[in-house]
Write a protein that holds these residues in place. Structure first.
Motif, PDB file in Angstrom:
ATOM      1  N   ASP A 150       0.821  -1.215   0.000  1.00  0.00           N
ATOM      2  CA  ASP A 150       0.000   0.000   0.000  1.00  0.00           C
ATOM      3  C   ASP A 150       0.853   1.263   0.000  1.00  0.00           C
ATOM      4  OD1 ASP A 150      -2.300  -1.577   0.012  1.00  0.00           O
ATOM      5  OD2 ASP A 150      -2.340  -1.659   2.204  1.00  0.00           O
ATOM      6  N   THR A 151       1.845   1.275  -0.882  1.00  0.00           N
ATOM      7  CA  THR A 151       2.729   2.421  -1.034  1.00  0.00           C
ATOM      8  C   THR A 151       3.165   2.494  -2.487  1.00  0.00           C
ATOM      9  OG1 THR A 151       4.812   3.417  -0.316  1.00  0.00           O
ATOM     10  CG2 THR A 151       4.744   1.029  -0.410  1.00  0.00           C
ATOM     11  N   ILE A 152       3.598   3.664  -2.930  1.00  0.00           N
ATOM     12  CA  ILE A 152       4.066   3.814  -4.301  1.00  0.00           C
ATOM     13  C   ILE A 152       4.865   5.100  -4.423  1.00  0.00           C
ATOM     14  CG2 ILE A 152       2.152   5.133  -5.275  1.00  0.00           C
ATOM     15  CD1 ILE A 152       3.797   2.011  -6.893  1.00  0.00           C
ATOM     16  N   MET A 153       5.735   5.177  -5.386  1.00  0.00           N
ATOM     17  CA  MET A 153       6.480   6.350  -5.856  1.00  0.00           C
ATOM     18  C   MET A 153       7.651   6.761  -4.993  1.00  0.00           C
ATOM     19  SD  MET A 153       5.181  10.081  -7.157  1.00  0.00           S
ATOM     20  CE  MET A 153       4.338   9.377  -8.577  1.00  0.00           C
ATOM     21  N   ALA A 206      10.381   1.833 -12.081  1.00  0.00           N
ATOM     22  CA  ALA A 206       8.979   1.410 -12.223  1.00  0.00           C
ATOM     23  C   ALA A 206       8.140   1.860 -11.038  1.00  0.00           C
ATOM     24  CB  ALA A 206       8.913  -0.113 -12.369  1.00  0.00           C
ATOM     25  N   TYR A 207       8.698   1.804  -9.848  1.00  0.00           N
ATOM     26  CA  TYR A 207       7.979   2.135  -8.618  1.00  0.00           C
ATOM     27  C   TYR A 207       7.588   3.610  -8.568  1.00  0.00           C
ATOM     28  CZ  TYR A 207       7.438   2.927  -3.538  1.00  0.00           C
ATOM     29  OH  TYR A 207       6.988   3.296  -2.291  1.00  0.00           O
ATOM     30  N   SER A 208       8.352   4.467  -9.230  1.00  0.00           N
ATOM     31  CA  SER A 208       8.174   5.910  -9.087  1.00  0.00           C
ATOM     32  C   SER A 208       7.446   6.567 -10.244  1.00  0.00           C
ATOM     33  CB  SER A 208       9.544   6.583  -8.918  1.00  0.00           C
ATOM     34  OG  SER A 208      10.149   6.173  -7.712  1.00  0.00           O
ATOM     35  N   ARG A 209       6.975   5.802 -11.209  1.00  0.00           N
ATOM     36  CA  ARG A 209       6.333   6.414 -12.368  1.00  0.00           C
ATOM     37  C   ARG A 209       4.923   6.874 -12.030  1.00  0.00           C
ATOM     38  NH1 ARG A 209       9.201   6.414 -16.753  1.00  0.00           N
ATOM     39  NH2 ARG A 209       7.419   6.628 -18.143  1.00  0.00           N
ATOM     40  N   PRO A 210       4.545   8.057 -12.493  1.00  0.00           N
ATOM     41  CA  PRO A 210       3.190   8.556 -12.223  1.00  0.00           C
ATOM     42  C   PRO A 210       2.135   7.576 -12.714  1.00  0.00           C
ATOM     43  CG  PRO A 210       4.558  10.296 -13.130  1.00  0.00           C
ATOM     44  CD  PRO A 210       5.356   9.035 -13.248  1.00  0.00           C
ATOM     45  N   GLY A 211       1.138   7.346 -11.887  1.00  0.00           N
ATOM     46  CA  GLY A 211       0.066   6.426 -12.247  1.00  0.00           C
ATOM     47  C   GLY A 211       0.338   4.980 -11.931  1.00  0.00           C
ATOM     48  N   ALA A 212       1.572   4.649 -11.537  1.00  0.00           N
ATOM     49  CA  ALA A 212       1.900   3.260 -11.222  1.00  0.00           C
ATOM     50  C   ALA A 212       1.181   2.825  -9.949  1.00  0.00           C
ATOM     51  CB  ALA A 212       3.405   3.097 -11.054  1.00  0.00           C
ATOM     52  N   GLU A 213       0.803   1.562  -9.913  1.00  0.00           N
ATOM     53  CA  GLU A 213       0.234   0.937  -8.723  1.00  0.00           C
ATOM     54  C   GLU A 213       1.100  -0.249  -8.350  1.00  0.00           C
ATOM     55  OE1 GLU A 213      -2.157   2.163  -7.027  1.00  0.00           O
ATOM     56  OE2 GLU A 213      -2.882   3.685  -8.435  1.00  0.00           O
ATOM     57  N   ASP A 216       0.824  -3.490 -10.105  1.00  0.00           N
ATOM     58  CA  ASP A 216       1.066  -3.499 -11.552  1.00  0.00           C
ATOM     59  C   ASP A 216       2.548  -3.515 -11.925  1.00  0.00           C
ATOM     60  OD1 ASP A 216      -1.693  -3.361 -11.980  1.00  0.00           O
ATOM     61  OD2 ASP A 216      -1.662  -1.162 -11.917  1.00  0.00           O
ATOM     62  N   ILE A 217       3.442  -3.378 -10.957  1.00  0.00           N
ATOM     63  CA  ILE A 217       4.853  -3.228 -11.306  1.00  0.00           C
ATOM     64  C   ILE A 217       5.644  -4.518 -11.123  1.00  0.00           C
ATOM     65  CG2 ILE A 217       4.828  -0.760 -10.797  1.00  0.00           C
ATOM     66  CD1 ILE A 217       6.248  -1.354  -8.167  1.00  0.00           C
ATOM     67  N   ASP A 218       4.933  -5.632 -10.930  1.00  0.00           N
ATOM     68  CA  ASP A 218       5.573  -6.956 -10.896  1.00  0.00           C
ATOM     69  C   ASP A 218       6.675  -7.034  -9.844  1.00  0.00           C
ATOM     70  OD1 ASP A 218       5.970  -9.604 -11.696  1.00  0.00           O
ATOM     71  OD2 ASP A 218       7.470  -9.038 -13.205  1.00  0.00           O
ATOM     72  N   ASN A 219       6.414  -6.439  -8.663  1.00  0.00           N
ATOM     73  CA  ASN A 219       7.357  -6.504  -7.544  1.00  0.00           C
ATOM     74  C   ASN A 219       8.701  -5.839  -7.866  1.00  0.00           C
ATOM     75  OD1 ASN A 219       8.035  -7.322  -4.841  1.00  0.00           O
ATOM     76  ND2 ASN A 219       9.204  -9.037  -5.646  1.00  0.00           N
ATOM     77  N   LYS A 220       8.724  -4.926  -8.824  1.00  0.00           N
ATOM     78  CA  LYS A 220       9.980  -4.291  -9.231  1.00  0.00           C
ATOM     79  C   LYS A 220      10.048  -2.856  -8.711  1.00  0.00           C
ATOM     80  CE  LYS A 220      11.290  -7.758 -11.933  1.00  0.00           C
ATOM     81  NZ  LYS A 220      10.055  -8.561 -11.964  1.00  0.00           N
ATOM     82  N   ILE A 221      11.214  -2.501  -8.183  1.00  0.00           N
ATOM     83  CA  ILE A 221      11.482  -1.110  -7.815  1.00  0.00           C
ATOM     84  C   ILE A 221      12.017  -0.370  -9.038  1.00  0.00           C
ATOM     85  CG2 ILE A 221      12.745   0.463  -6.320  1.00  0.00           C
ATOM     86  CD1 ILE A 221      13.054  -1.859  -4.323  1.00  0.00           C
TER      87      ILE A 221
END
Length: 452
Positions: A150-153, A206-213, A216-221
């Motif tokens: 429950d975190t992103i960016m 991948a973790y920091s891209r706008p709109g990313a959840e 959806d990022i396949d466990n990738k930073i």
């Protein structure tokens, strides 16, 4: 840490076991809009005025800087307030780390620390500040602390409750969305002679891209590809890394292409205490970026905050007129090019867990309150002796803006040698908008690039 901790956290826990820890309450999160800055630092300065209040950081570049050029010094008129040396360090022990005290004692008088006016320049885009607030309300550690949810960016825990949350703030701090740059590393001999290794670095966060959840990022930073440019004996070597969030559930993926064998192979051991490639065994893989990877080998304790002299605003080291020969000296870098300031830092201590094999038994991290960037570290051996001291010299990259390292070094006090990374002087400015789509970072793409 003796009696120099200035804000001990009474409820701090080791944080390497047990259930997920709770996010903060809405009332607590509101502090990020009041007495705390958006990233969780104390908005006010200190009582003596030697640390100023935060007023937004260096959010706008100097008027004479131009997009696409190397960052210039925004404070060219600043002069050192004082210089800490081996002879006068007793006056400053309370604001020096044990690592810097040892460096002054062991390498003085050549090693000294010019201390400048503290300037709280760390700045990030407004949409990143918004994510700090949202993360504070939702982010939690996974069981055993090997990941977050429950975190992103950006950093998940702007109001950290324990050491694990603080180190995850560093691991997941915002560093832009993508990046391309060239720089060199070196391991100077005791006489100061060195042979640089030049690499091209390409990142996709991948973790920091706008709109990313997160789902959806396949466990990738992030994805990272490096290609060695020089010397000729190593030229063409490619390393590809897929940095995973929960590295216990899904370990880091790494591949290496050796121009001699002309094959792209998996590198299963590119983690933890493994020697960092081209570091002459002076730095472990998990010391890259000051600390990276899964935190499961240590128990982490949040010791509190200190006012500490740390590297900051390293625009002299970053200057486009400087060359590696200007930076590198025997035993340590050219301290005339350094800038230290008094800042508040979080202190985190990592103790190796029972039954774990790692070259470092205990590690201490000093994390900038304004950015969650680790600024300095100490690494201790099995006998409890201080073995290595690391520094991160940072600047604000104006085009984003983002506060990140321009140069890192690890000093081996036993070998009396050091590893230095980030010798980007003489190369083009960092490009934070290279236009990557992500599919450039597959193993197949790396294989195609190698064959070209």
């Amino acid at each position: 840490m003796r009696n120099r901790i200035i804000a001990a956290i009474a409820a701090a826990v080791l944080g390497c076991s047990g259930p997920a820890l709770a996010k903060v309450s809405p009332a607590e999160a509101e502090r990020l809009k009041n007495d705390l800055t958006p990233v969780g630092a104390e908005r006010a300065g200190n009582e003596s005025g030697t640390i100023p209040a935060w007023t937004g950081g260096l959010a706008s570049p100097p008027a004479n800087w131009r997009e696409g050029t190397v960052e210039i010094n925004p404070f060219p008129e600043d002069e050192a307030l004082y210089v800490i040396t081996r002879d006068n360090l007793d006056q400053y022990r309370d604001i020096l780390s044990d690592g810097h005290i040892q460096m002054l004692e062991q390498y003085g008088p050549e090693f000294f620390m010019p201390v400048y006016q503290a300037r709280r320049t760390a700045a990030f885009p407004e949409h990143v500040y918004e994510k700090f607030y949202q993360n504070a309300l939702t982010a939690e550690l996974l069981d055993n602390g090997n990941g977050v949810r429950d975190t992103i960016m950006t950093s998940p825990f702007p109001i950290p409750q324990n050491g694990l949350e603080a180190i995850w703030n560093h691991i997941l701090r915002y560093r832009g969305e993508e990046l391309s740059f060239r720089s060199a590393s070196a391991t100077p001999q005791r006489d100061g002679s060195f042979n640089p290794v030049v690499n091209q670095y390409d990142y996709f966060f991948a973790y920091s891209r706008p709109g990313a959840e997160l789902e959806d990022i396949d466990n990738k930073i992030f994805y990272l590809k490096t290609e060695t440019v020089a010397p000729s004996s190593l030229a063409g070597t490619i390393t590809l890394v897929h940095e995973t969030l929960d590295q216990v559930r899904s370990p880091r993926l790494a591949w290496r292409y050796d121009s001699g064998s002309r094959r792209l192979r998996r590198s299963p051991n590119l983690a933890y205490e493994t020697d960092l490639p081209n570091s002459s065994s002076l730095r472990s893989v998990d010391q890259k970026d000051m600390y990276n990877g899964a935190p499961n080998q240590y128990d982490w304790e949040l010791k509190g905050k200190r006012e500490l002299i740390v590297p900051y605003n390293a625009y002299k080291l970053h200057d486009e007129s400087v060359r590696p020969n200007d930076v590198i000296r025997p035993n340590h870098i050219n301290q005339d090019l350094t800038r230290y300031e008094l800042h508040r830092v979080w202190v985190v201590e990592a103790k190796r867990r029972t039954g774990i094999s790692h070259i470092y038994d205990r590690r201490v991290y000093y994390i900038d309150e304004d950015s969650w960037q680790i600024l300095a570290t100490e690494e201790y051996n099995e006998a409890g002796e201080l073995w290595r001291v690391s520094e991160a010299h940072n600047i604000v990259y104006y085009s984003v803006p983002v506060f990140w390292t321009t140069m890192e070094m690890t000093y081996d006090l036993k070998a009396q040698r050091y590893y230095i990374d980030g010798l980007d002087n003489g190369y083009p400015a960092y490009n934070f908008e290279p236009g990557y789509r992500g599919n450039e970072f597959t193993a197949a793409a790396a294989r195609r690039a190698a064959r070209r």
